[in-house]
Design an enzyme around this catalytic site. Structure first.
Site, PDB file in Angstrom:
ATOM      1  NE  ARG A  71     -10.230  44.681 -28.930  1.00 32.06           N
ATOM      2  CZ  ARG A  71     -11.041  43.522 -28.372  1.00 32.06           C
ATOM      3  NH1 ARG A  71     -11.813  43.833 -27.405  1.00 32.06           N
ATOM      4  NH2 ARG A  71     -10.612  42.169 -28.807  1.00 32.06           N
ATOM      5  CB  SER A  73     -10.216  45.299 -33.991  1.00 35.29           C
ATOM      6  OG  SER A  73     -10.359  44.877 -32.669  1.00 35.29           O
ATOM      7  CD  GLU A 284      -1.326  45.116 -32.938  1.00 34.46           C
ATOM      8  OE1 GLU A 284      -0.647  44.459 -33.722  1.00 34.46           O
ATOM      9  OE2 GLU A 284      -2.338  45.543 -33.120  1.00 34.46           O
ATOM     10  NE  ARG A 290      -6.119  39.088 -27.367  1.00 37.27           N
ATOM     11  CZ  ARG A 290      -7.265  39.874 -26.651  1.00 37.27           C
ATOM     12  NH1 ARG A 290      -7.682  39.440 -25.770  1.00 37.27           N
ATOM     13  NH2 ARG A 290      -7.381  41.014 -27.332  1.00 37.27           N
TER      14      ARG A 290
END
Lengths: 342, 342
Positions: A71, A73, A284, A290
């Site tokens: 991930r 972030s 991504e 989302r």
């Protein structure tokens, strides 16, 4: 086949985040510092976290394979020192490796590096080597700003980064230039810092002779190249004023853009101005955006729909974007697929 | 009539730059510090610097009027202290005022502010007042990063900026959010820092309730909004996930984009995704990109051609972009034009 070159393990079991929180607490208080071995996640947990998330979406969208990295972030290279980053990178990469073992036809790994602000990038080489030679990873994510929004590292053209480039060239693996969380209040992480970094990296490359020193170095600029394709005329004009080569030629076999642009007009522009040979399919997913777009009824990040609907693309161009370019850029992935007669 | 809301005095006589260089040298050595009165530029010199440059291009392109402010890259608020910035801003604004007196039908001023990193923004109010009340300026440029690429100031939503907003609301003048030269080696000034700042500012505004505190505040994001329109789907998705209003509605009468996008596909995208009521015609001519596009045979920054060629725009939309929106946003300009029966 359809290859998505940009996926992160954003859905890892909660235990990972809990371990990380203990690791962060342990920076100030050694008594609570966890060992790597204290993180226990079963194969069933991994399987479940993927089956109902990324893999379900891939099946719904007819995506065959995702280049899968930790991930972005959560890399947070600004937290702690090199030792903290090294342990964290090792854990996160191993989880992606295990996902690729559980779903060998659908996921292949790309490594996060144990970067730390101000630390010699030679320190990243061991983890890179391990991920390629032991895990079969096919690429890396390179953070041009390990400070997390303070931009204290030198530009990507600086020799500071050369130890990583030397290994990339040796293994013939590309780097996706991808920052992590912003800890600068000015920059929203996914709404500003990510896109700014993409534009910044492109300009650092354009104003340097990095590809003279590394003619086979391959760099992927994610998120559709930040602001670059939208301002392609500006960049063409700047390149011209600086006596650089024509931009479309300069991209060559060195600079690629992914397709993480979440609406039809953006993908239309990207595929109009950037040569099809320099575009790599990506979504991504599951990532920064989302939700479902009320204007279309489909996920914002369902980028395959936009590419399918980009009427000006030839069949050959679409094939290159979906598969051919990815196999050329990620040559170790191509070799692995060929070994499986794919 | 056609109003260009984004022009800088990039062609000022050489004496200005020489004076500035002496001012900068004088920071370290008071003995060489020049007085403001030592800068002498005649009306003829001003006239010549405009006639053969901006005005010649405006005539060739059928642009009637330009909102004209000091050269953005020369603001360099990171140099010296507040006193240095105050003297420099005063000189630069006065020159723009003189240009507007020499060519009253073609130029109207917008102010640079005497910003200085870390200094209370109350210190900018006197110069702002002077420019509006004495010079008839109709807007300001607000630098969200007076540090020049180190991003050490708080986001635009912070109360740090409120003294400027209070004056803007009192005078009903808009701010164009415009950074200056980058002194951070990571950021190319016109290829990265400018565009990054636009995207950054948009996200700072979107994630705040600034327009609840200042319902009539008007902000112009230059350079076509940085990366924002290209990633409009991403921003719509982020806004939706954060329970913000629908983006197109949120822009309202508060947030505007200019048309400084230097190729046809970029302008097509901008005018497709952003409501026509939130787009202001601009070219930033003569500015960052001065060359002729070999693909078209016209200047990259001849943005009027792209808008004229954007076939999906209605006549009413084009009229709004060229004139109506500018008169609404720059209400003091509208009043001045009406006083001249224009």
């Amino acid at each position: 086949m359809i290859i998505d070159v940009h996926g992160h393990y954003t859905t890892a079991p909660k235990a990972l985040e809990e371990w990380r929180n203990r690791q962060i607490a342990g920076i100030a208080d050694a008594a609570v510092r966890p060992k790597a071995s204290e993180l226990r996640i079963s194969d069933d947990e991994l399987r479940e976290s993927i089956e109902h998330n990324q893999l379900a979406q891939m099946r719904a969208r007819n995506i065959d394979l995702t280049v899968f990295s930790p991930r972005a972030s959560f890399m947070a290279h600004h937290i702690g020192d090199f030792a903290v980053s090294a342990t964290w990178a090792s854990i996160c990469n191993e989880l992606c490796h295990r996902v690729s073992l559980l779903f060998p036809d659908h996921f292949v790994g790309a490594a996060m590096l144990p970067q730390s602000p101000g630390v010699d990038t030679k320190s990243c080489v061991a983890e890179l080597e391990r991920c390629v030679t032991e895990y079969g990873f096919v690429g890396i994510n390179l953070n041009p700003d390990p400070s997390g929004g303070h931009w204290t590292s030198p530009p990507l053209s600086d020799r500071y980064w050369y130890p990583i480039y030397e290994k990339m060239v040796e293994y013939d693996i590309p780097a996706m230039v991808h920052v992590s969380t912003s800890c600068n209040a000015c920059f929203h992480t996914t709404g500003a810092h990510y896109l700014n970094a993409d534009t910044t990296a492109f300009m650092q490359l354009l104003t340097s002779d990095l590809f003279t020193d590394f003619p086979t170095l391959k760099v992927v600029i994610p998120h559709g190249g930040g602001a670059v394709p939208y301002h392609w005329g500006r960049f063409r004009g700047l390149a011209q004023a600086m006596d650089r080569p024509k931009l479309a030629e300069w991209l060559g076999r060195n600079v690629y853009f992914d397709t993480c642009v979440y609406h039809q007009p953006g993908i239309d522009l990207l595929t109009q101005v950037i040569p099809a040979g320099n575009i790599l399919f990506a979504s991504e997913m599951i990532g920064a955006v989302r939700g479902i777009d009320p204007e279309t009824g489909f996920h914002f990040d369902d980028t395959k729909r936009y590419i399918d609907a980009a009427g000006h693309l030839s069949g050959a161009a679409r094939l290159a974007i979906y598969e051919g370019n990815a196999r050329a850029v990620f040559s170790r992935l191509d070799a692995a697929l060929r070994a499986k007669a794919m």
